[in-house]
Design a protein around this motif. Sequence first.
Motif, mmCIF file in Angstrom:
data_model
loop_
_atom_site.group_PDB
_atom_site.id
_atom_site.type_symbol
_atom_site.label_atom_id
_atom_site.label_comp_id
_atom_site.label_asym_id
_atom_site.label_seq_id
_atom_site.Cartn_x
_atom_site.Cartn_y
_atom_site.Cartn_z
ATOM 1 N N ARG A 139 76.351 25.125 -60.565
ATOM 2 C CA ARG A 139 75.986 24.468 -61.831
ATOM 3 C C ARG A 139 74.730 23.626 -61.585
ATOM 4 N NH1 ARG A 139 76.663 19.654 -63.830
ATOM 5 N NH2 ARG A 139 78.369 18.973 -62.496
ATOM 6 N N CYS A 189 69.717 33.063 -65.950
ATOM 7 C CA CYS A 189 70.311 31.997 -66.777
ATOM 8 C C CYS A 189 69.207 31.066 -67.293
ATOM 9 C CB CYS A 189 71.329 31.223 -65.926
ATOM 10 S SG CYS A 189 72.291 30.013 -66.834
ATOM 11 N N GLY A 199 72.996 26.902 -75.443
ATOM 12 C CA GLY A 199 74.176 26.462 -74.709
ATOM 13 C C GLY A 199 75.118 25.627 -75.557
ATOM 14 N N ILE A 207 75.035 23.058 -71.717
ATOM 15 C CA ILE A 207 75.320 23.958 -70.599
ATOM 16 C C ILE A 207 75.217 25.401 -71.082
ATOM 17 C CG2 ILE A 207 77.848 23.990 -70.958
ATOM 18 C CD1 ILE A 207 78.027 23.935 -67.792
ATOM 19 N N TRP A 224 75.691 29.549 -69.663
ATOM 20 C CA TRP A 224 76.307 30.384 -68.624
ATOM 21 C C TRP A 224 75.607 31.733 -68.533
ATOM 22 C CZ3 TRP A 224 81.086 29.639 -65.903
ATOM 23 C CH2 TRP A 224 81.741 28.436 -66.203
ATOM 24 N N ARG A 235 75.852 28.571 -63.985
ATOM 25 C CA ARG A 235 75.680 27.663 -65.117
ATOM 26 C C ARG A 235 74.468 26.777 -64.883
ATOM 27 N NH1 ARG A 235 81.039 24.548 -64.177
ATOM 28 N NH2 ARG A 235 80.447 25.112 -62.061
#
Length: 280
Positions: free
Chosen positions: A185, A237, A247, A264, A266, A271
Motif C-alpha cells: 500500500r 495502479c 479511488g 485509495i 486498487w 494499493r
Amino acid sequence: MKPYTVTRMNDNTWQIAEVYHLPAALPMYLVVGTEKAALIDTGIGMENLRETVEEITDLPVSVYNTHAHLDHAAGNHRFDRAYMHFSEEQAARNADGFNTDARREFVELKCMYDPEREAIREFSRDHMMEYDPEYDIFYIEDGDEIDLGGIVLKAVSCPGHTLGSMVYVDEKNRNAFCGDSLNPRSSIGMFPGSPTVSTYVNSLERLLELTPDIERYYVGHRLYSFSREDVKDVLACAREITEGAEGEPYPMVVSRRGPLWGRIHWYNGKRITFQLDNVH
Ligand SMILES: [Zn+2]
C-alpha cells in the motif's frame, strides 16, 4: 526481549526487522562487503540497533536512508555516518517530528488492536532512544555508487512517497532495497507539496528501466520482496490514478489527533493511497 529479528539473506546481506507491527514489520538491510558495510534505514529508534549490527559485522558501518520518515531514520544518530538525499535533510533535522513520544505513539497505534503485542508496546515505551537531530548528514545522489569491497550499491532516485526517496540496487545479488517507494500500500502525495502520482509513475518507469536484471524489490513495512511483475502492477495502479481513477476515501495516516483522509485505488492486489490534489 529483542525488538529485532535478524535473517541472513545471502553471503552479503542481512535483514534486520523491527517486529513491533508484525506482520507489517519495518525491515532494514545490512549489506556487508570486504571493506565496509551499509545499513539501509535505521527504523523507529529502539535501543540496541547498533549492538545488533555489531553482532553481524565489525567493519565500519554507514547508514543509507531510503527516506527520512520517523519509522525509517530514527536510529541514524547511533552511527558515524548517515547518507540521504539532500531534500530529506529538513525532515531528519526536525526534532519535534522525531521526538520520543511521537515515536512511542507510532508503535502504540500499530500495536493497538493486538493484545499479543503488549510486550512489544511495553518494550518500546521503555527502550525508545532519545533522537539527536544534530548528527552529521552526508548527501547521496542519483547514480552514486557505494563500493563496499566486492559489492557495490547503486543509488536510484525514486521521488513519490517523498521527494528524496532513494532505492539502493545490488546488481550482484539482484536485489533492490526500496523503502516506502514500493509497498503493498504505497502512500503517494500525502501532503501539500509532496510529489504527485504522475511523478511516481515516471519514477517507477525509470526504476524498471535502470534495473533490468533485478529479481527482488524489497518493499517497506513487509519482510518480503516484489517481483518485476509486482512492480509493474504498482505502476499500472499509479497510471490508472493519473488517468482519472478516483479511488475511495481512506485514512492515509492515523494518529490520536484523528485520521488524515485521502483516497485509495486498487490494482491486482496492489494499493496506492493518494490525495486528489496531488495527482498531477
Ligand atoms: Zn515513509
